[in-house]
Scaffold this active site. Structure first.
Site, PDB file in Angstrom:
ATOM      1  N   HIS A 116      -6.371 -10.324  -3.510  1.00  0.00           N
ATOM      2  CA  HIS A 116      -5.265  -9.306  -3.244  1.00  0.00           C
ATOM      3  C   HIS A 116      -4.181  -9.399  -4.409  1.00  0.00           C
ATOM      4  CE1 HIS A 116      -6.935  -7.583   0.136  1.00  0.00           C
ATOM      5  NE2 HIS A 116      -7.040  -8.648   0.969  1.00  0.00           N
ATOM      6  N   ASP A 148       0.552  -7.136  -2.933  1.00  0.00           N
ATOM      7  CA  ASP A 148      -0.824  -6.888  -2.642  1.00  0.00           C
ATOM      8  C   ASP A 148      -1.524  -6.267  -3.701  1.00  0.00           C
ATOM      9  OD1 ASP A 148      -3.439  -6.502  -1.322  1.00  0.00           O
ATOM     10  OD2 ASP A 148      -2.396  -7.108   0.511  1.00  0.00           O
ATOM     11  N   ARG A 188       0.905  -1.308   0.008  1.00  0.00           N
ATOM     12  CA  ARG A 188       0.214  -0.237   0.033  1.00  0.00           C
ATOM     13  C   ARG A 188       0.957   1.306  -0.009  1.00  0.00           C
ATOM     14  NH1 ARG A 188      -3.074  -3.879   2.328  1.00  0.00           N
ATOM     15  NH2 ARG A 188      -4.642  -4.569   1.323  1.00  0.00           N
ATOM     16  N   ASP A 233      -2.490  -0.533  13.056  1.00  0.00           N
ATOM     17  CA  ASP A 233      -3.093   0.450  11.976  1.00  0.00           C
ATOM     18  C   ASP A 233      -4.372   1.168  12.650  1.00  0.00           C
ATOM     19  OD1 ASP A 233      -4.360  -1.803  11.611  1.00  0.00           O
ATOM     20  OD2 ASP A 233      -4.932  -1.509   9.434  1.00  0.00           O
ATOM     21  N   TYR A 250      -3.757  -5.070  15.754  1.00  0.00           N
ATOM     22  CA  TYR A 250      -3.694  -4.117  14.714  1.00  0.00           C
ATOM     23  C   TYR A 250      -3.082  -2.719  14.934  1.00  0.00           C
ATOM     24  CZ  TYR A 250      -5.111  -7.530  11.009  1.00  0.00           C
ATOM     25  OH  TYR A 250      -5.237  -8.487  10.159  1.00  0.00           O
ATOM     26  N   ASP A 258      -6.384 -14.818   2.405  1.00  0.00           N
ATOM     27  CA  ASP A 258      -7.736 -14.041   2.983  1.00  0.00           C
ATOM     28  C   ASP A 258      -8.292 -13.406   1.768  1.00  0.00           C
ATOM     29  OD1 ASP A 258      -5.197 -12.360   2.518  1.00  0.00           O
ATOM     30  OD2 ASP A 258      -6.144 -10.680   3.611  1.00  0.00           O
ATOM     31  N   GLU A 259      -9.656 -12.801   2.423  1.00  0.00           N
ATOM     32  CA  GLU A 259     -10.371 -11.805   1.476  1.00  0.00           C
ATOM     33  C   GLU A 259     -10.512 -12.187   0.099  1.00  0.00           C
ATOM     34  OE1 GLU A 259     -10.383  -8.104   4.355  1.00  0.00           O
ATOM     35  OE2 GLU A 259      -8.986  -8.109   2.959  1.00  0.00           O
ATOM     36  N   TRP A 265      -6.520 -13.764  12.343  1.00  0.00           N
ATOM     37  CA  TRP A 265      -6.542 -12.102  12.363  1.00  0.00           C
ATOM     38  C   TRP A 265      -7.863 -11.741  12.810  1.00  0.00           C
ATOM     39  CZ3 TRP A 265      -9.361  -8.801   8.785  1.00  0.00           C
ATOM     40  CH2 TRP A 265      -9.827  -9.558   7.737  1.00  0.00           C
ATOM     41  N   TRP A 300      -0.608  -2.419   8.398  1.00  0.00           N
ATOM     42  CA  TRP A 300      -1.200  -2.472   7.167  1.00  0.00           C
ATOM     43  C   TRP A 300      -0.920  -0.891   6.816  1.00  0.00           C
ATOM     44  CZ3 TRP A 300      -1.885  -6.677   4.823  1.00  0.00           C
ATOM     45  CH2 TRP A 300      -2.236  -7.839   5.660  1.00  0.00           C
ATOM     46  N   THR A 301      -0.497  -0.575   5.899  1.00  0.00           N
ATOM     47  CA  THR A 301      -0.001   0.756   5.256  1.00  0.00           C
ATOM     48  C   THR A 301      -0.776   1.730   4.737  1.00  0.00           C
ATOM     49  OG1 THR A 301       1.468  -0.090   3.772  1.00  0.00           O
ATOM     50  CG2 THR A 301       2.310   0.206   6.038  1.00  0.00           C
ATOM     51  N   GLU A 302      -2.151   1.487   4.479  1.00  0.00           N
ATOM     52  CA  GLU A 302      -3.084   2.320   3.646  1.00  0.00           C
ATOM     53  C   GLU A 302      -2.809   3.610   4.094  1.00  0.00           C
ATOM     54  OE1 GLU A 302      -4.030  -0.507   4.751  1.00  0.00           O
ATOM     55  OE2 GLU A 302      -5.475  -1.476   3.555  1.00  0.00           O
TER      56      GLU A 302
END
Ligand SMILES: [Zn+2]
Length: 765
Positions: A255, A182, A153, A411, A409, A317-318, A384, A459-461
């Site tokens: 992702h 990602d 990110r 973030d 988390y 994931d996701e 998670w 997580w670096t959004e």
């Protein structure tokens, strides 16, 4: 084994050491202090016998760079000597400081831990450094003590990654989980597939501000970067010298937009899409056909040559199944392998990769979604979405690493100060991290055996720079270090004292941009029978809390520009004029550079008793029922603590107006943040009663966001509003949540989150 440790211990008791507050974080198993100091002379002499070479280099460099202490290394040095010992717990070490320092260690890693502890014991100023005489005995509790870093990110340079690793090592973390791929960027050079970095490492735009900001805007700047294989080797070798294992993560099957932008033939549709500049979850994922799996095996083959780690993280994931549902190739794999559905197809996908990694002598680890459709035989789980994934894995006798969003988390927001820089949401203050225990309650020793340890994720959004990365990591990482290292960690207040007395200075020596959240003055809101009580706790004498402006409301004892300081309390009464009023407060704090501005809505329902029949989720329970009527309106982007979050299909609560009144209207605000799987509800039913025996049910209303003057006055962006016009004392609210996330949204088909706050009732006597 235990006997030799005990013997060491007894012989030092006779020299009159007594238990003291340990300056070392994570806290050692034993810390005893004696009267006297050992001064650290310049030309500090270190005995090179039994001192591993890489640790010698580390120690010498730290002493000169950080303290300007010159060292002399020789076979006869006597200020610091080392001895290797056997028959100890894993990674055991001890430090004895008398007229000289003796470090005894069992492994090279424990020698490194001992040296790091010793560095933390240096006291005094330049030219007059000293050690207090002390005895330390220590070894870790968990074997996986991890920090994760997302470089997709936002990209971090080799130098920045090395600094991140360096700081980790000061606090005895031993696992660096490097999230290398990602949707928004592929960051590792793969020689066989050069387009992964030529195309996949770059995006043409990045969303500005928070994902849920409206309208959404983008900066049209090309953004990206990647690590060459040489650079990766350099980082792995650097971490290795600090006894940190680098676990790479290559995300699959979800992702994967960056990879598919480079090689669209490995998706289901083959459609050419760009590397996205927006966060979230995307439908385009790797197809489950043989060519895609072979492509990933090729990628992993190169990854394995760069990373010697036992575990390889494959994400998992996701991954929305939208494309798989309609892809002929995916459906063919399902048929030919007798699979039940797309969840089993995901399990098949992961199993193929698991077999591949196992054949190469490695182990697969993935996020807890890899449990869905059946866990692959050798896989370990990183939990998670809570503790459940890890619990399930351990019960199936698979290894697990606990990294629940509720505690790990980093973030998430760490304080309630309105000046906190934009974060993804969620609320994880340092106290919460400290309360984390990777072993779930009720676990037997046999089950606990399968919990390798824990890890915090960055997580670096919303973490674009190294400065911000350090701000989000420290000091929360110190709390996590305690959790993972100590078998019995000291109480939070003792940890805080160690942090304040020693580690603020220690972190400053390394120029770490840590957060001061622990030292902000605090405003706490309590329920009062007439409304709300605000308690202000200044962190220093200069801190003050002041009312700046308010709309026409005369019943408060609090007037403009009146200050409260220290431990003052003020009362804010429910408005009597059946109106919603806005109060603006300013909080000045010595420890936060800018004054913080708070807005409270004073309305006729503040502080009313509410019975929460449906309980909110543990990680989003705010201050319980009070959160609904505390005058703090839930905001977008959410900050994590001002909303109540539910993962149920219905929410029910009863408000007590304390006497029979004419209830005119209800307003109830909801959060819409589909990127975080948070959706507005489907419908709401209001009922009114005088004695909670007979209820008069109003017609169920579909949820439609109100645009009324009252909703605007309340600052509610997504409010349900209904006229009631009935007499009664109790109001029952039944919220029917969406059962499934609609198609086309992140997490489609799953149970959405429903977040609600604040509740306003307008009524007359
Ligand atoms: Zn497909």
């Amino acid at each position: 084994m235990k006997k030799s440790v005990l013997l060491l211990f007894i012989c030092w008791i006779t020299v009159c050491f007594s238990f003291g507050q340990s300056p070392i974080i994570p806290s050692p198993v034993v810390y005893k202090i004696a009267v006297g100091k050992m001064s650290i002379a310049n030309h500090f002499s270190i005995n090179s016998e039994n001192l591993p070479a890489e640790i010698k280099d580390f120690l010498v460099q730290k002493l000169v760079d950080t303290y300007s202490i010159q060292t002399v290394i020789s076979a006869s040095g006597s200020d610091l000597t080392f001895k290797k010992i056997t028959n100890t717990p894993p990674d055991f070490y001890s430090i004895t400081i008398n007229d000289g320092v003796l470090i005894q260690y069992s492994t090279s890693a424990s020698c490194f831990y001992a040296v790091n502890s010793l560095l933390q014991l240096i006291e005094g100023e330049k030219d007059s450094y000293y050690f207090s005489k002390a005895f330390v005995q220590d070894y870790p509790n968990f074997q996986w003590r991890g920090l994760h870093l997302d470089v997709s990110r936002h990209f971090f340079s080799v130098e920045e990654v090395k600094r991140f690793i360096d700081l980790m090592s000061l606090y005895k973390f031993n696992t660096f989980h490097w999230h290398l791929t990602d949707d928004q960027g592929w960051r590792i050079e793969i020689k066989k597939y050069p387009k992964l970095t030529e195309i996949g490492a770059w995006r043409d735009s990045t969303v500005n501000g928070h994902y849920s900001a409206s309208p959404r805007t983008y900066s049209a700047e090309r953004y990206g970067g990647f690590y060459t294989q040489e650079q990766i080797k350099e980082v792995v070798a650097y971490a290795n010298k600090k006894f940190i294992t680098v676990v790479p993560e290559i995300e699959m099957p979800g992702h994967s937009r960056a990879a598919l932008a480079a090689y669209p033939q490995y998706s289901c549709t083959g459609k050419q899409l760009e590397v996205p500049g927006l966060w979230g979850v995307f439908e385009e994922i790797f197809c489950a056909k043989e060519e895609s799996i072979d492509f990933l095996k090729d990628v992993l083959t190169e990854v394995l040559t760069l990373f010697p780690s036992e575990y390889i993280h494959i994400g998992g994931d996701e991954a929305p199944k939208t494309r798989w549902n309609t892809c002929p190739r995916c459906q063919k794999v399902i048929r030919e392998n007798g699979l039940k559905d797309e969840h089993e197809l995901q399990s098949y996908f992961i199993q193929e990769i698991d077999e591949f990694l196992t054949s190469k002598g490695r182990k697969l680890i993935g996020w807890d979604e890899i449990l869905e459709g059946g866990l692959s035989p050798n896989a370990a789980v990183m939990s998670w979405r809570g503790f459940e994934g890890g619990i399930e894995a351990a019960k199936q006798k698979h290894f697990a690493v606990m990294s629940p969003g509720s505690h790990c988390y980093f973030d998430h927001y760490q304080s309630k100060n309105p000046n906190e820089p934009t974060a993804i949401g969620g609320f994880t203050p340092i106290e919460k991290v400290y309360a984390f225990n990777p072993i779930p309650p009720g676990f037997s020793e046999q089950q606990a055996f399968f919990i390798l340890g824990g890890q915090a994720n960055l997580w670096t959004e919303y973490i674009p720079t190294m400065t911000q990365l350090e701000y989000m990591t420290y000091p929360r990482a110190l709390a996590l270090a305690q959790v993972l290292w100590c078998k019995q960690k000291p109480p939070f207040e003792a940890f805080k004292k160690s942090f304040v007395d020693y580690h603020l200075t220690y972190l400053k020596r390394y120029n770490v941009n840590y957060s001061n959240a622990l030292f902000y003055s605090q405003l706490t809101i309590f329920k009062n029978k007439n409304g709300l009580k605000l308690n202000f706790k200044g962190a220093s004498k200069e801190d003050a809390f002041q009312l700046e402006t308010r709309t026409n409301e005369k019943n408060s004892q609090f007037s403009e520009n009146s200050y409260i300081t220290e431990n003052d309390t003020i009362l804010l009464k429910r408005s009597k004029d059946n109106q919603i009023h806005t109060f603006n407060f300013k909080l000045t704090s010595k420890n936060s550079p800018d004054p913080a501005h708070f807005e409270l809505k004073i309305h006729p329902a503040i502080g009313l008793p509410i019975e929460l029949i449906t309980k909110p989720a543990e990680q989003y329970k705010g201050d319980g029922a009070l959160t609904l009527v505390d005058g703090v309106i839930g905001v977008t982007p959410w900050k994590g603590n001002e909303w109540l979050g539910y993962d149920t299909t219905q929410i029910e609560f009863i408000v007590d107006l304390t006497r029979k009144v004419k209830i005119e209207e209800i307003l109830l605000n909801f959060l819409q943040d589909d990127g975080s799987w948070i959706h507005s509800p489907e419908s709401i039913q209001i009922s009114v009663s005088t004695k909670k025996k007979k209820w008069r049910n109003l017609q169920i209303q579909q949820f439609i966001a109100s645009q009324s003057a009252n909703a605007k006055k309340a600052g509610m962006k997504n409010a349900f509003e209904q006229n009631i016009n009935l007499k009664g004392r109790f109001v029952k609210v039944k919220v029917n949540c969406l059962k499934y996330i609609p198609d086309g949204y992140a997490g489609e088909g799953k149970t959405p989150w429903t977040f609600t706050d604040e509740l306003i009732l307008l009524y007359k006597e």
